[in-house]
Scaffold this motif. Sequence first.
Motif, mmCIF file in Angstrom:
data_model
loop_
_atom_site.group_PDB
_atom_site.id
_atom_site.type_symbol
_atom_site.label_atom_id
_atom_site.label_comp_id
_atom_site.label_asym_id
_atom_site.label_seq_id
_atom_site.Cartn_x
_atom_site.Cartn_y
_atom_site.Cartn_z
ATOM 1 N N GLU A 178 5.390 -7.198 -7.347
ATOM 2 C CA GLU A 178 4.066 -7.546 -6.811
ATOM 3 C C GLU A 178 3.337 -6.304 -6.315
ATOM 4 O O GLU A 178 2.127 -6.153 -6.527
ATOM 5 N N GLN A 179 4.090 -5.420 -5.652
ATOM 6 C CA GLN A 179 3.466 -4.189 -5.158
ATOM 7 C C GLN A 179 3.002 -3.327 -6.342
ATOM 8 O O GLN A 179 1.900 -2.779 -6.319
ATOM 9 N N GLU A 233 -0.756 -2.202 -7.194
ATOM 10 C CA GLU A 233 -1.138 -0.803 -7.426
ATOM 11 C C GLU A 233 -1.893 -0.675 -8.748
ATOM 12 O O GLU A 233 -2.886 0.064 -8.841
ATOM 13 N N ILE A 234 -1.431 -1.387 -9.779
ATOM 14 C CA ILE A 234 -2.107 -1.355 -11.079
ATOM 15 C C ILE A 234 -3.512 -1.939 -10.949
ATOM 16 O O ILE A 234 -4.493 -1.387 -11.471
ATOM 17 N N GLN A 235 -3.610 -3.076 -10.213
ATOM 18 C CA GLN A 235 -4.929 -3.690 -10.013
ATOM 19 C C GLN A 235 -5.851 -2.749 -9.248
ATOM 20 O O GLN A 235 -7.035 -2.602 -9.581
ATOM 21 N N ASP A 236 -5.305 -2.116 -8.199
ATOM 22 C CA ASP A 236 -6.114 -1.173 -7.420
ATOM 23 C C ASP A 236 -6.582 -0.011 -8.305
ATOM 24 O O ASP A 236 -7.751 0.401 -8.251
#
Length: 107
Positions: free
Chosen positions: A92-93, A97-100
């Motif tokens: 999930e983290q 990070e990928i989404q951010d």
Amino acid sequence: EVSKRAIQELEAQQKDNEEELEKRQALIDEEKAKLVETETRLKEEISTMKQTFSELESSMESKINDLREQVDSREKDLDDLRGFLKEKEAVEQHLQEIQDAHEKTRK
């Protein structure tokens, strides 16, 4: 005559005494037989109780070992679940990070 009569009385008394002794001996033998029977019965009961105790003790030890194995299994399952939860949190983290990063590239 007196001595003959005295001898007869003594013989009769001796016969009475012997009969009384035989009666008492018979009573003693009867009581002894009852005691032996009681002792045998009690020994059998004690033996049965010891066997029952041994079986119960063995059964309890077996159940305790089963419970320990169940606890160990549950602890392993919990450890596995904790590991999966950590992996999920890491995934999930990483996704966050990928989404951010993706959000930053869109701006």
